[in-house]
Enzyme design. Structure first.
Site, mmCIF file in Angstrom:
data_model
loop_
_atom_site.group_PDB
_atom_site.id
_atom_site.type_symbol
_atom_site.label_atom_id
_atom_site.label_comp_id
_atom_site.label_asym_id
_atom_site.label_seq_id
_atom_site.Cartn_x
_atom_site.Cartn_y
_atom_site.Cartn_z
ATOM 1 N N GLY A 1 -10.670 2.190 -3.876
ATOM 2 C CA GLY A 1 -9.489 1.669 -3.186
ATOM 3 C C GLY A 1 -8.748 0.653 -4.021
ATOM 4 C CB ALA B 1 -1.992 -9.060 1.926
ATOM 5 N N GLY C 1 -6.016 -1.175 -3.073
ATOM 6 C CA GLY C 1 -5.180 -2.074 -2.272
ATOM 7 C C GLY C 1 -5.355 -3.512 -2.739
ATOM 8 C CG PHE C 2 -3.136 -6.792 -1.079
ATOM 9 C CD1 PHE C 2 -2.360 -7.431 -2.028
ATOM 10 C CD2 PHE C 2 -2.505 -6.144 -0.029
ATOM 11 C CE1 PHE C 2 -0.975 -7.430 -1.935
ATOM 12 C CE2 PHE C 2 -1.120 -6.143 0.064
ATOM 13 C CZ PHE C 2 -0.356 -6.785 -0.884
ATOM 14 N N GLY C 3 -7.557 -5.805 -1.882
ATOM 15 C CA GLY C 3 -8.949 -6.145 -2.170
ATOM 16 C C GLY C 3 -9.418 -5.539 -3.474
ATOM 17 C CB VAL D 1 -14.884 8.532 -2.523
ATOM 18 C CG1 VAL D 1 -16.376 8.408 -2.213
ATOM 19 C CG2 VAL D 1 -14.561 7.872 -3.854
ATOM 20 C CD GLU E 1 6.944 -8.415 9.050
ATOM 21 O OE1 GLU E 1 6.632 -9.542 8.629
ATOM 22 O OE2 GLU E 1 6.359 -7.378 8.687
ATOM 23 C CG ASP F 1 -6.904 -4.411 6.251
ATOM 24 O OD1 ASP F 1 -6.981 -5.581 5.838
ATOM 25 O OD2 ASP F 1 -5.829 -3.848 6.524
#
Lengths: 457, 457
Positions: B19, B332, B21-23, B87, B179, B316
């Protein structure tokens, strides 16, 4: 809009334009202050700056950078409506354009400017493996295939399959093919060169196949030669007099004279032929227009169809034997001038004035190959290299429709110029499907790390 | 890479990250100089800045403006490989991650950071009519539906159907829902207001439904109230304590207390619930990890799974009862800090040093509603209005990954700020299909101009 305005509007001469490309949009823009009512119909809600589409296909620009919402561009023209939909029929007697889902629009003057689509010269089955480049979706599809090929090459251990993934064949040596091949070479040999672990993207082969005996056939021979040299400097293999005879199972077969050659390539891009869009056939079948062999509509000196003085065809869809010579080329410049001429002609008609016939002012041709490499054919002056490249850059930014597009494209080009990066390199849409299809061809041949894991602390 | 380097590399502790993403990306970036070998696996070839995805859905930004190619971002980290693929299994005993098409990768440490997907609370059939917003494709889909609804409304004469096309329901009053609703109101009431002939887009209704008794439930009550007022000022109808009970045939049914209400809307957007991505189930079934009720993985204070000290879950997908309290929110900021913590922890382990457990530093929360309208909850300080909006803008540009993205987003926001224009308003992909599906609902009810054509000169 008040009822009285509606009535005023209803009594105006109604110009219906089908297609919001360069021809249709320029006509609509110029008619904005004329004493007419204008309706622009397009299947898309935006104008597309097609000359830069290859930059979307190669990850340099985003679709929205070269597309402008038609409603936004025409918002100031209070006499203009935009309709998003697909025209399916024209009734010239009733002066009605029919759209899908039972929508019909009356016209007084009709301008058809729906352009062209890919032409596989009777081999439509090639389109699956050798996609063309006319729409945003085409560009996203090409981008997905190009980038997925590198991703699959990074993963496979099968050297023959890897080679096929690292071969990129561009068919057609006109401006689009030349620009695609040049940018692909820069992408593979510079942009991606330090981003992979198992492959050396500098070893990717970019092969440009052109049927004529030189690239950019409409240009002066010196410029064709200069373009070829620039392409080769970038690492493109240029094959001229190469007639493609088959595309099947990821193999391109072509003849060079008597010699038959084959190239294995997972990525094959089509930039060779165009044929009239579907409206050509509608005009032929339903209005009795005369068509040429690729389905384009043969028009009179005022761009109208014979016997239909209020139906006009402009842009790539028109076959206009300019000054009695061969048809004008399908370029943005021709379409723009024809669009502006249409506005001039219709305004003159409405005001019951005489109008001249269309005259094309040829300012010359430009094609870019890569960084500092372009050719410009101004007839009286032929340029190549840095100066031609600078003029190309300036002209393309100048003609982009919206101010923010100009700014964003300048920034992206500046960024790319100084860093060699291309930041719109996204694999989107059917993102894993293409990669897995490519891999599936050689499933079982993928890299398997079998090293014993180290002891975990 | 030479063979000796390859051998050196093979003896390094191998960190596999699933992954980007941010992590996952922050972990990979921080491990770039550590004495380890890193492999980042993602189904996509780019990192996505998800907090700005709603701006793609509403035509303000292009996908590439908020996405950064993972290879490009990590190109400088010579110890890092990127693999694009999916995966499908983890073998914790053999320490192997298995991908589709027979690819397997050994690991010494494994970090799983695959995030979450939409959750329809057992009503997956709602997803067709009420799409969610997690991927670029989701955003393009929302954009296509929102813009197609206005196009269809422009064309229809059926007033009831027109109303349904001009109703936009956003379900979920968290940051994404707030938003989306705020931007939709600006889009309809300002950006598009002078672009249509037959509809007044300022009459479009934007309805925000939230199940709790206030929007932005995790924020302080004062800020929820401020956000509600800002939304209402923009023309959003905010309905709290509204539990959606059904979505069918373009009708949203919801309960407010005992009252049952219905809204006809062609455009229904889902911003309500999330559940663990598919890797949660793989970790549960195959590794024996404990999952919470939405499938997130319950982790130890060092983010590892119980009994598997070398398998970590962050972002998340992790349920981390921070300081014994309720799980950290899926933001995030949490994922970034966990990613950086992972790098710190693994480097300490490899160097056989002690590492602290993860501690989340809460810098507060930000949500934007519209122009000059945002709320910021810094715990010690609560802001709303202009200053919060300015901080929100600054923080989002600051955290965008690439420099050219920062520049382009600034220009697009500046352009939008001064002109109210949104230039990424493209209907792409299945572009006519959505319009025609919407129209097909009421085929026969479309506008037909029957005016007698004027005499052509």
């Amino acid at each position: 809009m008040s009822i009285s305005n509606q009535n005023d509007r209803d009594h105006l001469h109604h110009v219906v334009i089908i297609g919001g490309g360069f021809g249709g949009l320029y006509a609509a823009q110029k008619l904005g202050k004329a004493p007419v009512k204008v309706t622009l119909i397009d299947r898309r809600n935006f104008h597309l700056f097609q000359p830069l589409l290859y930059q979307v296909a190669t990850g340099s620009l985003s679709p929205a950078d070269i597309a402008s919402p038609l409603r936004s561009v025409l918002a100031k023209n209070k006499n203009t409506s935009v309709v998003m939909g697909e025209v399916v029929d024209i009734d010239a007697k009733a002066q009605v354009v029919k759209l899908k889902n039972n929508l019909a629009i009356n016209y007084d003057s009709l301008i058809v400017a729906t352009g062209v689509s890919h032409h596989y010269f009777g081999n439509d089955q090639w389109s699956e493996q050798a996609p063309g480049l006319k729409t945003i979706e085409d560009a996203i599809n090409m981008r997905r295939r190009i980038l997925s090929a590198f991703e699959a090459a990074e993963k496979t251990h099968d050297s023959q399959f890897k080679e096929s993934l690292m071969n990129f064949v561009v068919i057609g040596g006109g401006p689009t093919g030349v620009e695609l091949a040049g940018t692909l070479a820069e992408l593979a040999h510079r942009t991606l060169s330090d981003e992979f672990t198992n492959i050396d993207t500098r070893k990717a082969r970019i092969i440009l196949l052109e049927g004529a005996n030189r690239v950019l056939p409409p240009y002066h021979e010196d410029l064709s030669e200069a373009a070829k040299q620039s392409l080769e400097k970038l690492g493109v293999e240029v094959r001229t007099s190469a007639m493609v005879t088959n595309i099947e199972n990821h193999v391109v077969t072509f003849k060079c004279g008597e010699e038959v050659e084959q190239i294995n390539a997972q990525t094959i891009l089509w930039a060779a032929g165009v044929k009239a869009s579907a409206m050509g056939k509608v005009l032929g079948d339903r209005v009795g227009a005369e068509l040429d062999r690729v389905g384009r509509v043969i028009v009179q000196p005022d761009m109208s169809i014979a016997n239909h003085p209020n139906i006009y065809v402009i842009g790539d869809l028109a076959n206009y034997p300019h000054q009695g010579e061969r048809p004008l080329p399908g370029t943005a410049a021709v379409a723009m001038q024809q669009g502006e001429y249409m506005a001039h002609l219709i305004e003159a008609k409405v005001k019951q004035r005489e109008a001249d016939k269309f005259y094309y002012q040829d300012f010359g041709s430009l094609a870019v190959i890569g960084r500092h490499e372009a050719v410009a054919d101004f007839k009286f002056l032929r340029l190549k290299g840095w100066l031609a490249w600078f003029i190309w850059t300036f002209v393309h930014i100048y003609y982009l429709i919206e101010f923010d597009n100009k700014l964003v494209v300048m920034i992206q080009w500046g960024w790319n110029y100084f860093t060699h990066r291309r930041s719109a390199r996204l694999i989107t849409g059917r993102y894993l499907q293409v990669l897995e299809e490519m891999e599936g061809i050689k499933a079982g041949g993928l890299a398997v790390e079998t090293r014993e894991p180290a002891q975990v602390v």
